[in-house]
Motif scaffolding. Sequence first.
Motif, PDB file in Angstrom:
ATOM      1  N   GLY A 416      35.354  46.480  14.528  1.00  0.00           N
ATOM      2  CA  GLY A 416      34.664  46.860  13.310  1.00  0.00           C
ATOM      3  C   GLY A 416      35.478  46.693  12.037  1.00  0.00           C
ATOM      4  N   LEU A 417      36.727  46.231  12.127  1.00  0.00           N
ATOM      5  CA  LEU A 417      37.551  46.029  10.932  1.00  0.00           C
ATOM      6  C   LEU A 417      36.971  44.867  10.113  1.00  0.00           C
ATOM      7  CD1 LEU A 417      40.225  46.837   9.447  1.00  0.00           C
ATOM      8  CD2 LEU A 417      41.299  44.934  10.658  1.00  0.00           C
ATOM      9  N   ARG A 418      36.649  45.122   8.851  1.00  0.00           N
ATOM     10  CA  ARG A 418      36.061  44.101   7.979  1.00  0.00           C
ATOM     11  C   ARG A 418      37.180  43.303   7.308  1.00  0.00           C
ATOM     12  NH1 ARG A 418      32.363  47.849   4.340  1.00  0.00           N
ATOM     13  NH2 ARG A 418      34.330  49.010   4.428  1.00  0.00           N
ATOM     14  N   VAL A 419      37.222  42.027   7.620  1.00  0.00           N
ATOM     15  CA  VAL A 419      38.305  41.157   7.143  1.00  0.00           C
ATOM     16  C   VAL A 419      37.732  40.104   6.208  1.00  0.00           C
ATOM     17  CG1 VAL A 419      40.113  39.527   7.803  1.00  0.00           C
ATOM     18  CG2 VAL A 419      39.616  41.492   9.281  1.00  0.00           C
ATOM     19  N   CYS A 420      38.335  39.992   5.029  1.00  0.00           N
ATOM     20  CA  CYS A 420      38.012  38.889   4.111  1.00  0.00           C
ATOM     21  C   CYS A 420      39.073  37.815   4.318  1.00  0.00           C
ATOM     22  CB  CYS A 420      38.010  39.377   2.668  1.00  0.00           C
ATOM     23  SG  CYS A 420      37.789  38.044   1.468  1.00  0.00           S
ATOM     24  N   ILE A 458      40.380  44.675   4.628  1.00  0.00           N
ATOM     25  CA  ILE A 458      41.669  44.004   4.508  1.00  0.00           C
ATOM     26  C   ILE A 458      41.447  42.543   4.108  1.00  0.00           C
ATOM     27  CG2 ILE A 458      41.776  43.375   6.965  1.00  0.00           C
ATOM     28  CD1 ILE A 458      44.816  43.850   6.799  1.00  0.00           C
ATOM     29  N   ILE A 459      42.379  41.987   3.348  1.00  0.00           N
ATOM     30  CA  ILE A 459      42.296  40.583   2.913  1.00  0.00           C
ATOM     31  C   ILE A 459      43.392  39.791   3.617  1.00  0.00           C
ATOM     32  CG2 ILE A 459      42.291  39.018   0.932  1.00  0.00           C
ATOM     33  CD1 ILE A 459      41.999  41.635  -0.813  1.00  0.00           C
ATOM     34  N   ILE A 460      43.021  38.646   4.184  1.00  0.00           N
ATOM     35  CA  ILE A 460      43.998  37.694   4.734  1.00  0.00           C
ATOM     36  C   ILE A 460      43.786  36.387   3.986  1.00  0.00           C
ATOM     37  CG2 ILE A 460      44.817  36.470   6.766  1.00  0.00           C
ATOM     38  CD1 ILE A 460      43.680  38.676   8.494  1.00  0.00           C
TER      39      ILE A 460
END
Length: 538
Positions: A416-420, A458-460
Amino acid sequence: MAEVKSEVDQATLRLIVSSIALVYMLALAVFNADRAMTYLPIITYITTFIFVSVFLRLAIKRWPGHFFWRRLLSMFHDYAGIAFALALGGEAALPIYVALLWVTLGNGMRFGSRYLAWATGIALATLVLVFWFDPYWHSQPYMFLTLMVTTIVVPAYADVLLKRTRQASQEAMVANQEKSRFLAQASHDLRQPIHSIGLFTACLRDANLPREELRLVDNIDRSLHTVSQLFRSILDIYTLDNGQLEPQSEPVNLDALLQDVVKQNQEAARWAGVELRLRPCRYWVEVNPGLLTTLVQNLVSNALKYAAGQPVLIGVRRRGSELVIVIYDKGRGIAAEHLPEVFKEFYRVRHERDKDVEGLGLGLSIVQRIGRLIGLQVHLHSRVERGTCASVRGLKAIAPRIDVARPAPVQSRLQGLRVCLVEDDASVLMATSALLEKWGCEVEGHSDGLNVITECDIIIADYDLGTKISGAECIAAIRERRGWEVPAMIMTGHEMARIRALVQDQNISVLAKPVRPPELRAVLLEQVKVMAAERCAV
């Protein structure tokens, strides 16, 4: 700065040469007692010359810099002393001409063609004055002519050599810059496919594949890891040789650093059938963490290569006032005659079946250079068929840094971690998205960093997103739009030290491509723990 040092060196040399000349004249006075009074004025002048030279050197040290008139004054000072010695010394003072030639060439070698021309002109004027006022030189016109020609020809030839050397140096500098640009671009371009292949392979590993297919995936991953290690070794050697690394020290938890190294090598240890054992410690040190990690990583990699099937122990010992990192293995060992050579580039101790051991023989060379850069010493003790002990010495224990207490760790899950995810390379974007989704993340993929709108956790981002925006700028824009410091990391194919320096004040994690999936997962899990701790604090 180099010219200032050259001027100080010249002033020092002036004192040495004049002292030798004084000793020479004193010897003449002693061995020619009947002419001692003739040498007395020369001895007096040289003594005065030395006295003035001391003050001149002090002035150079006190007011460093490029002062044309001071250098010209130094030349007149030198040639006046030489002229006085030649004029009054007669035939016995002829060897002092060597000092005149030496001073002339020295000015050119130290300060360039302009000063060589000035020095040559003053030297010729000095010889003319000596010839004009000294009867002895009047009686030796051919010798005078020979010295004049020598004073012209030798500096002229030296000037030609200087110009050629300078031209060759500039060409070498240009070639080196071109090589740097090529390696920087090749580094970035080669890291991208290696990075994406690694992520795709990790996706396959997580799939429900039959045992035979999983074994093939394992072999692909192992080969890719070897390519990645060789690639990094070559780039590390180039970076160290060109002095591009400027280590910045910081407080480091030594136990945490060594745990990270063990985690990064667990998969390679499994392939080699090695049990990696780490003895915990509680020490903190002041060091550059990235360089120390690379140093220890190379030593551990060596142990895994040459101690297959045997346990490897990593620990820290206190010896007197210093700490020593030790890495023990029970491998084949190294014969005594090879130990002095193993830190040389491409040197490998040859054994039977060595074709099964990957590598170029660069690991220990990199280790030694990094150690020299951060002030550590690396020693090897080994016995054939008994094993090897590598020790890293020179670390000093410091007071532990007090960390803010955190709640108990959350579950090691990314569900469920929302990653951009912002990545302009299509293959890397696809591979990273697929892997993150395998781990349960919800991924928003963007191939362009401009005007990214997201509600992510979080942004990668890749650092190089084209000519319009960088990864760091993209992260800053998202944070500004969201109104809070969204956790972020950058994965980059560029030089790590440079990127870390650029984002050091922005609270952004930096990972070097090719990123190993366990490394990426560990950083994400750490971010999840931090976010959970912040929620609990609120």
